[in-house]
Design a protein around this motif. Sequence first.
Motif, PDB file in Angstrom:
ATOM      1  N   VAL A 226       0.854  -1.183   0.000  1.00 55.33           N
ATOM      2  CA  VAL A 226       0.000   0.000   0.000  1.00 55.33           C
ATOM      3  C   VAL A 226       0.897   1.243   0.000  1.00 55.33           C
ATOM      4  CG1 VAL A 226      -0.223  -0.001   2.547  1.00 55.33           C
ATOM      5  CG2 VAL A 226      -1.885   1.226   1.134  1.00 55.33           C
ATOM      6  N   GLU A 227       0.589   2.193  -0.885  1.00 51.72           N
ATOM      7  CA  GLU A 227       1.433   3.377  -1.021  1.00 51.72           C
ATOM      8  C   GLU A 227       0.593   4.626  -1.296  1.00 51.72           C
ATOM      9  OE1 GLU A 227       4.922   3.090  -3.348  1.00 51.72           O
ATOM     10  OE2 GLU A 227       5.326   0.997  -2.792  1.00 51.72           O
ATOM     11  N   LEU A 228       1.112   5.755  -0.850  1.00 51.96           N
ATOM     12  CA  LEU A 228       0.560   7.051  -1.224  1.00 51.96           C
ATOM     13  C   LEU A 228       1.093   7.422  -2.599  1.00 51.96           C
ATOM     14  CD1 LEU A 228      -0.973   9.692  -0.501  1.00 51.96           C
ATOM     15  CD2 LEU A 228       1.207  10.540   0.423  1.00 51.96           C
ATOM     16  N   ALA A 229       0.189   7.619  -3.554  1.00 57.02           N
ATOM     17  CA  ALA A 229       0.574   8.050  -4.891  1.00 57.02           C
ATOM     18  C   ALA A 229       0.418   9.558  -5.002  1.00 57.02           C
ATOM     19  CB  ALA A 229      -0.270   7.357  -5.947  1.00 57.02           C
ATOM     20  N   VAL A 230       1.409  10.191  -5.600  1.00 58.44           N
ATOM     21  CA  VAL A 230       1.387  11.625  -5.866  1.00 58.44           C
ATOM     22  C   VAL A 230       1.185  11.819  -7.363  1.00 58.44           C
ATOM     23  CG1 VAL A 230       2.734  13.766  -5.795  1.00 58.44           C
ATOM     24  CG2 VAL A 230       2.932  12.102  -3.927  1.00 58.44           C
ATOM     25  N   VAL A 231       0.213  12.639  -7.733  1.00 63.79           N
ATOM     26  CA  VAL A 231      -0.028  12.942  -9.141  1.00 63.79           C
ATOM     27  C   VAL A 231       0.457  14.359  -9.418  1.00 63.79           C
ATOM     28  CG1 VAL A 231      -1.753  13.166 -10.968  1.00 63.79           C
ATOM     29  CG2 VAL A 231      -1.996  11.375  -9.232  1.00 63.79           C
ATOM     30  N   ILE A 232       1.310  14.492 -10.419  1.00 62.71           N
ATOM     31  CA  ILE A 232       1.908  15.779 -10.750  1.00 62.71           C
ATOM     32  C   ILE A 232       0.911  16.621 -11.559  1.00 62.71           C
ATOM     33  CG2 ILE A 232       3.784  16.914 -12.028  1.00 62.71           C
ATOM     34  CD1 ILE A 232       4.656  15.592  -9.421  1.00 62.71           C
ATOM     35  N   GLY A 233       0.816  17.912 -11.208  1.00 62.38           N
ATOM     36  CA  GLY A 233      -0.133  18.797 -11.870  1.00 62.38           C
ATOM     37  C   GLY A 233       0.495  19.839 -12.771  1.00 62.38           C
ATOM     38  N   SER A 234       1.773  20.123 -12.574  1.00 65.87           N
ATOM     39  CA  SER A 234       2.472  21.085 -13.436  1.00 65.87           C
ATOM     40  C   SER A 234       3.922  20.648 -13.570  1.00 65.87           C
ATOM     41  CB  SER A 234       2.390  22.501 -12.868  1.00 65.87           C
ATOM     42  OG  SER A 234       2.938  22.572 -11.565  1.00 65.87           O
ATOM     43  N   THR A 235       4.572  21.098 -14.616  1.00 68.37           N
ATOM     44  CA  THR A 235       5.931  20.648 -14.918  1.00 68.37           C
ATOM     45  C   THR A 235       6.881  20.972 -13.769  1.00 68.37           C
ATOM     46  OG1 THR A 235       5.540  20.954 -17.275  1.00 68.37           O
ATOM     47  CG2 THR A 235       7.833  20.841 -16.559  1.00 68.37           C
ATOM     48  N   ALA A 236       7.631  19.959 -13.353  1.00 68.69           N
ATOM     49  CA  ALA A 236       8.603  20.112 -12.265  1.00 68.69           C
ATOM     50  C   ALA A 236       9.996  19.858 -12.822  1.00 68.69           C
ATOM     51  CB  ALA A 236       8.293  19.131 -11.133  1.00 68.69           C
ATOM     52  N   ARG A 237      10.818  20.886 -12.763  1.00 69.29           N
ATOM     53  CA  ARG A 237      12.158  20.812 -13.359  1.00 69.29           C
ATOM     54  C   ARG A 237      13.120  21.600 -12.498  1.00 69.29           C
ATOM     55  NH1 ARG A 237      14.887  24.181 -17.002  1.00 69.29           N
ATOM     56  NH2 ARG A 237      16.329  23.086 -18.408  1.00 69.29           N
ATOM     57  N   TYR A 238      14.118  20.950 -11.931  1.00 69.02           N
ATOM     58  CA  TYR A 238      15.125  21.593 -11.083  1.00 69.02           C
ATOM     59  C   TYR A 238      14.479  22.466 -10.002  1.00 69.02           C
ATOM     60  CZ  TYR A 238      18.503  20.058 -14.598  1.00 69.02           C
ATOM     61  OH  TYR A 238      19.258  19.297 -15.450  1.00 69.02           O
ATOM     62  N   LEU A 239      13.570  21.905  -9.264  1.00 60.82           N
ATOM     63  CA  LEU A 239      12.902  22.654  -8.203  1.00 60.82           C
ATOM     64  C   LEU A 239      13.890  22.989  -7.093  1.00 60.82           C
ATOM     65  CD1 LEU A 239       9.598  20.593  -8.012  1.00 60.82           C
ATOM     66  CD2 LEU A 239      10.000  22.745  -9.236  1.00 60.82           C
ATOM     67  N   GLY A 240      13.718  24.159  -6.511  1.00 59.26           N
ATOM     68  CA  GLY A 240      14.683  24.629  -5.525  1.00 59.26           C
ATOM     69  C   GLY A 240      14.228  24.549  -4.083  1.00 59.26           C
ATOM     70  N   SER A 241      12.961  24.207  -3.845  1.00 51.83           N
ATOM     71  CA  SER A 241      12.465  24.201  -2.469  1.00 51.83           C
ATOM     72  C   SER A 241      11.297  23.240  -2.333  1.00 51.83           C
ATOM     73  CB  SER A 241      11.997  25.608  -2.065  1.00 51.83           C
ATOM     74  OG  SER A 241      10.808  25.955  -2.760  1.00 51.83           O
ATOM     75  N   HIS A 242      10.982  22.931  -1.090  1.00 52.00           N
ATOM     76  CA  HIS A 242       9.835  22.073  -0.818  1.00 52.00           C
ATOM     77  C   HIS A 242       8.525  22.766  -1.178  1.00 52.00           C
ATOM     78  CE1 HIS A 242      12.075  19.279   2.225  1.00 52.00           C
ATOM     79  NE2 HIS A 242      12.503  19.156   0.985  1.00 52.00           N
ATOM     80  N   ASP A 243       8.446  24.083  -0.978  1.00 53.51           N
ATOM     81  CA  ASP A 243       7.232  24.813  -1.352  1.00 53.51           C
ATOM     82  C   ASP A 243       6.996  24.722  -2.855  1.00 53.51           C
ATOM     83  OD1 ASP A 243       6.685  25.519   1.252  1.00 53.51           O
ATOM     84  OD2 ASP A 243       7.549  27.528   1.088  1.00 53.51           O
ATOM     85  N   GLU A 244       8.047  24.866  -3.631  1.00 55.59           N
ATOM     86  CA  GLU A 244       7.910  24.722  -5.078  1.00 55.59           C
ATOM     87  C   GLU A 244       7.449  23.317  -5.444  1.00 55.59           C
ATOM     88  OE1 GLU A 244      10.948  26.827  -7.787  1.00 55.59           O
ATOM     89  OE2 GLU A 244      12.053  26.450  -5.926  1.00 55.59           O
ATOM     90  N   ALA A 245       7.980  22.336  -4.741  1.00 59.19           N
ATOM     91  CA  ALA A 245       7.620  20.955  -5.037  1.00 59.19           C
ATOM     92  C   ALA A 245       6.141  20.702  -4.774  1.00 59.19           C
ATOM     93  CB  ALA A 245       8.484  20.010  -4.207  1.00 59.19           C
ATOM     94  N   LEU A 246       5.644  21.118  -3.622  1.00 58.23           N
ATOM     95  CA  LEU A 246       4.245  20.883  -3.291  1.00 58.23           C
ATOM     96  C   LEU A 246       3.315  21.658  -4.218  1.00 58.23           C
ATOM     97  CD1 LEU A 246       4.365  20.820   0.615  1.00 58.23           C
ATOM     98  CD2 LEU A 246       4.140  18.883  -0.955  1.00 58.23           C
ATOM     99  N   ALA A 247       3.777  22.793  -4.732  1.00 56.74           N
ATOM    100  CA  ALA A 247       2.958  23.565  -5.674  1.00 56.74           C
ATOM    101  C   ALA A 247       2.760  22.829  -6.992  1.00 56.74           C
ATOM    102  CB  ALA A 247       3.590  24.925  -5.915  1.00 56.74           C
TER     103      ALA A 247
END
Length: 292
Positions: A136-157
């Motif tokens: 059993v796992e938590l799946a994360v679905v990406i909603g916008s392009t993520a490329r070289y993110l610099g912070s956790h806030d950017e990642a969660l966005a």
Amino acid sequence: MKLLRVGPPGEERPAVLDDAGRTRDLRSLLGQTADIDGDFFASGLAARVAHALRRDELPLFDGDGATGALRGRVGPPVARPGKVVCIGLNYSDHAEETGATPPSEPIIFMKAPNTVVGPDDEVLIPRGSVKTDWEVELAVVIGSTARYLGSHDEALACVAGYAISNDVSEREFQLERGGQWDKGKSCETFNPLGPWLVTADEVPDPQNLGLRLWVNGEVRQNGGTKNMIFGVAEVVRYLSQFMVLEPGDVINTGTPAGVAMGMPGQPYLRAGDVVELEIDGLGRQRQTVGQA
């Protein structure tokens, strides 16, 4: 919101659950050929759906009558992902039960996108398999392009939402046959997903969710995302340093303790077994195990 897709395999129609749990048809808003996929997230259509839902502008799903009760098969909440990225040994208790040293960086492997099936679809034991396992796992679905993110806030966005995933694994193929893990992870039906995608605004803290799994009614896994070695934000940020994550991509974030591989006697799945999974606020799955 709870986004979902209803209908036979290959013919799923996009839908959303309203606050009363009734199924609302999205085709009147999105068009007859639209689906919940990468284009849906990239185009910002989720915001349009939320607006229409608040204004009660979405019709009840065909055939559901006045109640809007969900009927028929539920498919995976995301149409064929571009990629399924998985994180291995990401729970401290799972690493301990398998005798592995907790990793200093996330362990990454890929899973074939065509493994993704509906939450209640049959899971097939591969031919020659004697070590098919559950996760059993938590799946994360990406909603916008993520490329070289610099912070956790950017990642969660960049996260569109969350769902339940069963990262089914064949341990002999994965660990005893040489090469990489992918061939023990990519057998057909090896990634039930859903029943729905819960949008990120309804999951304020992805590190505070309980995960549970039963086999034939017996509890096998009972853990929490608080025990992740690398949390959701770090996983997304980290992955973006090595690959471009695109809208509709799925990330399986790891499993807690309680898999067959780590149990006495290693009670791997057999045809006829019933696996049930749930994660707080994300719904429930139920699969019967068959033989390929």
